[in-house]
Scaffold this motif. Structure first.
Motif, PDB file in Angstrom:
ATOM      1  N   GLY A 163       0.930  -1.437   0.146  1.00  0.00           N
ATOM      2  CA  GLY A 163      -0.023   0.009   0.068  1.00  0.00           C
ATOM      3  C   GLY A 163       0.920   1.276   0.081  1.00  0.00           C
ATOM      4  N   ARG A 164       2.035   1.161  -0.073  1.00  0.00           N
ATOM      5  CA  ARG A 164       2.921   2.355  -0.002  1.00  0.00           C
ATOM      6  C   ARG A 164       3.893   2.323  -1.268  1.00  0.00           C
ATOM      7  NH1 ARG A 164       2.175   5.841   4.420  1.00  0.00           N
ATOM      8  NH2 ARG A 164       1.894   4.540   6.237  1.00  0.00           N
ATOM      9  N   ASN A 165       4.193   3.683  -1.853  1.00  0.00           N
ATOM     10  CA  ASN A 165       4.925   3.940  -3.027  1.00  0.00           C
ATOM     11  C   ASN A 165       6.162   3.430  -2.683  1.00  0.00           C
ATOM     12  OD1 ASN A 165       6.448   4.805  -5.117  1.00  0.00           O
ATOM     13  ND2 ASN A 165       4.750   6.358  -5.616  1.00  0.00           N
ATOM     14  N   LEU A 166       7.098   2.996  -3.631  1.00  0.00           N
ATOM     15  CA  LEU A 166       8.502   2.412  -3.530  1.00  0.00           C
ATOM     16  C   LEU A 166       9.363   3.593  -3.201  1.00  0.00           C
ATOM     17  CD1 LEU A 166      10.280   0.305  -3.550  1.00  0.00           C
ATOM     18  CD2 LEU A 166      10.705   0.776  -6.182  1.00  0.00           C
ATOM     19  N   PHE A 167       9.107   4.931  -3.569  1.00  0.00           N
ATOM     20  CA  PHE A 167       9.657   6.000  -3.213  1.00  0.00           C
ATOM     21  C   PHE A 167       9.671   6.352  -1.609  1.00  0.00           C
ATOM     22  CE2 PHE A 167       9.080   6.898  -7.795  1.00  0.00           C
ATOM     23  CZ  PHE A 167      10.531   6.931  -8.108  1.00  0.00           C
ATOM     24  N   TRP A 168       8.420   6.034  -1.272  1.00  0.00           N
ATOM     25  CA  TRP A 168       8.207   5.990   0.204  1.00  0.00           C
ATOM     26  C   TRP A 168       9.242   5.305   0.979  1.00  0.00           C
ATOM     27  CZ3 TRP A 168       6.879   3.037   4.398  1.00  0.00           C
ATOM     28  CH2 TRP A 168       6.379   3.670   5.577  1.00  0.00           C
ATOM     29  N   TYR A 169       9.350   4.149   0.504  1.00  0.00           N
ATOM     30  CA  TYR A 169      10.432   3.155   1.312  1.00  0.00           C
ATOM     31  C   TYR A 169      11.650   3.663   1.128  1.00  0.00           C
ATOM     32  CZ  TYR A 169       6.519  -0.183   2.090  1.00  0.00           C
ATOM     33  OH  TYR A 169       5.470  -1.038   2.351  1.00  0.00           O
ATOM     34  N   ALA A 170      12.126   4.107   0.006  1.00  0.00           N
ATOM     35  CA  ALA A 170      13.386   4.700  -0.264  1.00  0.00           C
ATOM     36  C   ALA A 170      13.662   5.765   0.673  1.00  0.00           C
ATOM     37  CB  ALA A 170      13.541   5.120  -1.771  1.00  0.00           C
ATOM     38  N   ALA A 171      12.698   6.697   0.904  1.00  0.00           N
ATOM     39  CA  ALA A 171      12.757   7.700   1.863  1.00  0.00           C
ATOM     40  C   ALA A 171      12.921   7.263   3.009  1.00  0.00           C
ATOM     41  CB  ALA A 171      11.659   8.952   1.533  1.00  0.00           C
ATOM     42  N   VAL A 172      12.192   6.571   3.686  1.00  0.00           N
ATOM     43  CA  VAL A 172      12.131   6.130   4.965  1.00  0.00           C
ATOM     44  C   VAL A 172      13.494   5.261   5.210  1.00  0.00           C
ATOM     45  CG1 VAL A 172      11.238   4.433   6.457  1.00  0.00           C
ATOM     46  CG2 VAL A 172       9.708   5.957   5.223  1.00  0.00           C
ATOM     47  N   PHE A 173      14.087   4.336   4.462  1.00  0.00           N
ATOM     48  CA  PHE A 173      15.112   3.725   4.576  1.00  0.00           C
ATOM     49  C   PHE A 173      16.411   4.597   4.450  1.00  0.00           C
ATOM     50  CE2 PHE A 173      12.646  -0.127   3.522  1.00  0.00           C
ATOM     51  CZ  PHE A 173      12.440  -0.611   5.243  1.00  0.00           C
ATOM     52  N   GLY A 174      16.212   5.556   3.564  1.00  0.00           N
ATOM     53  CA  GLY A 174      17.426   6.412   3.302  1.00  0.00           C
ATOM     54  C   GLY A 174      17.651   7.342   4.405  1.00  0.00           C
ATOM     55  N   THR A 175      16.479   7.608   5.405  1.00  0.00           N
ATOM     56  CA  THR A 175      16.399   8.278   6.560  1.00  0.00           C
ATOM     57  C   THR A 175      17.077   7.599   7.513  1.00  0.00           C
ATOM     58  OG1 THR A 175      14.540   9.763   5.820  1.00  0.00           O
ATOM     59  CG2 THR A 175      15.358   9.630   8.253  1.00  0.00           C
ATOM     60  N   ILE A 176      16.786   6.343   7.619  1.00  0.00           N
ATOM     61  CA  ILE A 176      17.144   5.444   8.902  1.00  0.00           C
ATOM     62  C   ILE A 176      18.660   5.377   8.673  1.00  0.00           C
ATOM     63  CG2 ILE A 176      17.193   3.021   9.463  1.00  0.00           C
ATOM     64  CD1 ILE A 176      14.168   2.974   9.061  1.00  0.00           C
ATOM     65  N   THR A 177      19.318   5.151   7.395  1.00  0.00           N
ATOM     66  CA  THR A 177      20.548   4.892   7.222  1.00  0.00           C
ATOM     67  C   THR A 177      21.395   6.037   7.403  1.00  0.00           C
ATOM     68  OG1 THR A 177      20.020   3.459   5.446  1.00  0.00           O
ATOM     69  CG2 THR A 177      22.261   4.239   5.277  1.00  0.00           C
ATOM     70  N   ALA A 178      20.911   7.405   7.028  1.00  0.00           N
ATOM     71  CA  ALA A 178      21.654   8.415   7.719  1.00  0.00           C
ATOM     72  C   ALA A 178      21.577   8.744   8.963  1.00  0.00           C
ATOM     73  CB  ALA A 178      20.825   9.861   6.935  1.00  0.00           C
ATOM     74  N   ILE A 179      20.625   8.503   9.631  1.00  0.00           N
ATOM     75  CA  ILE A 179      20.663   8.621  11.082  1.00  0.00           C
ATOM     76  C   ILE A 179      21.753   7.415  11.794  1.00  0.00           C
ATOM     77  CG2 ILE A 179      19.293   8.510  13.351  1.00  0.00           C
ATOM     78  CD1 ILE A 179      16.973   9.412  11.757  1.00  0.00           C
ATOM     79  N   SER A 180      21.636   6.203  11.173  1.00  0.00           N
ATOM     80  CA  SER A 180      22.525   5.196  11.629  1.00  0.00           C
ATOM     81  C   SER A 180      23.937   5.622  11.412  1.00  0.00           C
ATOM     82  CB  SER A 180      22.120   3.970  11.016  1.00  0.00           C
ATOM     83  OG  SER A 180      20.916   3.354  11.055  1.00  0.00           O
TER      84      SER A 180
END
Length: 99
Positions: free
Chosen positions: A5-22
């Motif tokens: 139910g989510r766009n692939l770009f949404w996942y890219a943004a969420v995981f990109g943010t998690i990676t940057a914070i990590s």
């Protein structure tokens, strides 16, 4: 393209943010003021400490040798992680498209 139910770009943004914070968290963790204490903790887990490193834990040479020693293991881990992540992604996408 939609996944759960989510766009692939949404996942890219969420995981990109998690990676940057990590990455930011890990960078702060690596600033070690007590090199001898940090090295003794590593030695407790690895049981490896060459005699030429003793008493010289804060030198650039020891740091470079230590990084080189564990670089190979880090690359092997990342390669394994990449394989598992790729297989999981393909399996999930295949499951979504065929069901």
């Amino acid at each position: 393209m939609q996944i759960f139910g989510r766009n692939l770009f949404w996942y890219a943004a969420v995981f990109g943010t998690i990676t940057a914070i990590s990455r930011a968290a890990v960078t702060d963790e690596l600033l070690v003021l007590d090199q001898e204490g940090a090295m003794s903790m590593v030695v407790q887990h690895t049981h490896y400490m060459p005699k030429k490193w003793r008493g010289k834990e804060n030198t650039e040479r020891v740091r470079m040798e230590f990084e080189t020693l564990f670089q190979v293991m880090q690359m092997k881990f990342m390669h394994l992680y990449e394989k598992v992540l790729t297989k999981y992604t393909y399996t999930t996408l295949d499951h979504l498209y065929h069901h």
